[in-house]
Scaffold this active site. Structure first.
Site, short mmCIF file in Angstrom:
data_model
loop_
_atom_site.label_atom_id
_atom_site.label_comp_id
_atom_site.label_asym_id
_atom_site.label_seq_id
_atom_site.Cartn_x
_atom_site.Cartn_y
_atom_site.Cartn_z
N SER A 142 0.86 -1.18 0.00
CA SER A 142 0.00 0.00 0.00
C SER A 142 0.89 1.23 0.00
O SER A 142 1.32 1.70 1.06
CB SER A 142 -0.92 0.01 1.22
N GLU A 143 1.19 1.72 -1.19
CA GLU A 143 2.11 2.86 -1.28
C GLU A 143 1.55 4.08 -0.56
O GLU A 143 2.29 4.81 0.11
CB GLU A 143 2.39 3.19 -2.75
N HIS B 135 7.36 -0.85 -14.86
CA HIS B 135 8.56 -0.93 -14.02
C HIS B 135 9.69 -0.08 -14.58
O HIS B 135 10.86 -0.32 -14.26
CB HIS B 135 9.05 -2.38 -13.90
N GLN C 2 8.83 0.37 -4.27
CA GLN C 2 9.61 -0.66 -4.95
C GLN C 2 10.01 -0.29 -6.37
O GLN C 2 11.11 -0.61 -6.82
CB GLN C 2 8.81 -1.96 -4.94
N PHE C 3 9.14 0.38 -7.11
CA PHE C 3 9.44 0.96 -8.42
C PHE C 3 8.77 2.32 -8.48
O PHE C 3 7.67 2.50 -7.95
CB PHE C 3 8.93 0.08 -9.56
N ALA C 4 9.40 3.28 -9.15
CA ALA C 4 8.82 4.61 -9.24
C ALA C 4 7.43 4.58 -9.87
O ALA C 4 6.59 5.44 -9.59
CB ALA C 4 9.74 5.54 -10.03
N ASP C 5 7.18 3.60 -10.72
CA ASP C 5 5.87 3.45 -11.36
C ASP C 5 4.76 3.25 -10.33
O ASP C 5 3.58 3.49 -10.62
CB ASP C 5 5.88 2.24 -12.29
N TYR C 6 5.12 2.77 -9.14
CA TYR C 6 4.12 2.47 -8.10
C TYR C 6 3.88 3.66 -7.17
O TYR C 6 3.11 3.54 -6.22
CB TYR C 6 4.59 1.29 -7.24
N ILE C 7 4.50 4.78 -7.43
CA ILE C 7 4.43 5.88 -6.48
C ILE C 7 3.12 6.66 -6.59
O ILE C 7 2.74 7.38 -5.66
CB ILE C 7 5.63 6.84 -6.67
#
Length: 337
Positions: free
Chosen positions: A59-60, A129, A82-87
């Site tokens: 849960s970002e 990713h 974990q990856f900037a894409d998930y921010i």
């Protein structure tokens, strides 16, 4: 001094921070027992304990929200997305809470949090990713944005970020984690091998936020780059033989405008390079600032070399990246204008 790649340098920075300051806590997805998907936190939980380094739910928004609360109560949380894409699920917490905490409370509370995240492409990560979202966050007043290009800077900048009283987004170029990457290639060259290392002090030191680094002196044209693109710019300057001055910005916000303008005023030409998409990328801000401050010194139009304006093209990843040929062409155009 020790020989470290970027992953090892980042790990050392967090180890130093945990050892020096009991308020520092590290958490995020898989950062504890597993040591992080890229092993950046490997061994830290074993050394510092379950209450200092621990795993968080997927849960970002929750991760950053907890960090904001901890920061307001005197902790210095370092969280990993974990990856900037998930921010993106955490943007409300970053923009509406962390970035505005000091202002909205009249300086009574602040948000000394550091959000680490691998960013950019080059590891065959696909569309979810490989993104470079730095331009979104440099737009937000109250957030600091840092992107290192080498192990020495990575450690010093991360320690500086952790010790800073404002929220810092610390984007880590995945292509530079382990190398070797010398910029001379438009195609992958074992980006996960163990050879991209340099001398890094083992103890505490800082690289100040907001201070760029001239990594190649020159008098003909100024190249502004950060992260992986610093190495591409250096390769392009070497391959073309053009006397380019290459500036590693290191910190996008706060930006070292003085170093930039002094260089461009002297060279009269400027090329901006970044991996992210072109439209509204950080390069647009750099070009505007150079035009505003150096207009009467410019001898040629400002060039931008960037990624494409498209969703991340997994099948054409290495064509999407600015390589030394594209940067070299921009250098030649600047010189011939």
């Amino acid at each position: 001094m020790a020989t470290m790649n970027m992953i090892e340098a980042l790990n050392s920075a967090m180890d130093v921070a945990l050892t020096r300051d009991p308020a520092v806590t590290i958490f995020g997805q898989d950062v504890g027992y597993f040591g992080g998907v890229f092993r950046a936190t490997d061994g830290l939980q074993r050394k510092h304990g379950l209450t200092r380094v621990f795993d968080a739910p997927i849960s970002e928004g929750g991760i950053v929200a907890v960090a904001v609360g901890m920061g307001a109560y005197g902790k210095r949380p370092v969280v990993e997305i974990q990856f900037a894409d998930y921010i993106y699920p955490a943007t409300d917490q970053l923009i509406s809470e962390a970035a505005r905490m000091r202002y909205r409370t009249g300086g009574e509370w602040w948000s000394p949090i550091t959000v680490r995240s691998p960013y950019g492409g080059g590891i065959y990560g696909g569309q979810t990713h490989s993104q470079s979202p730095e331009g979104i966050f440099t737009h937000v007043a109250g957030l600091k944005t840092v992107i290192p290009s080498n192990p020495y800077d990575a450690k010093g900048l991360l320690i500086a970020a952790i010790e800073d009283d404002d929220p810092v987004l610390f984007f880590e170029p995945k292509r530079l984690y382990n190398g070797p990457f010398d910029g001379h290639h438009d195609r992958p060259v074992e980006p996960w091998s163990k050879h991209a290392a340099s001398e890094v002090p083992e103890g505490h030191y800082v690289v100040p936020l907001g201070k760029a680094n001239i990594v190649r002196a020159g008098s003909a044209v100024t190249v502004l780059a950060y992260g992986t693109m610093v190495h591409v710019a250096l390769a392009a300057a070497s391959e073309t033989g053009i006397d380019a001055e290459v500036i590693d910005l290191r910190t996008l916000m706060p930006l070292d405008l003085e170093t930039i303008t002094q260089s461009v005023s002297r060279t009269g030409r400027c090329v901006v390079v970044h991996e992210a998409t072109r439209t509204c990328g950080f390069g647009a801000e750099l070009a505007a600032l150079v035009q505003e401050h150096c207009f009467f010194d410019l001898e040629a139009p400002i060039e931008r070399v960037t990624g494409w304006d498209t969703p991340y093209p997994h099948a054409f990843e290495w064509d999407y990246f600015p390589g030394p040929k594209r940067v070299g062409d921009a250098l030649r155009r600047a010189m011939e204008a």
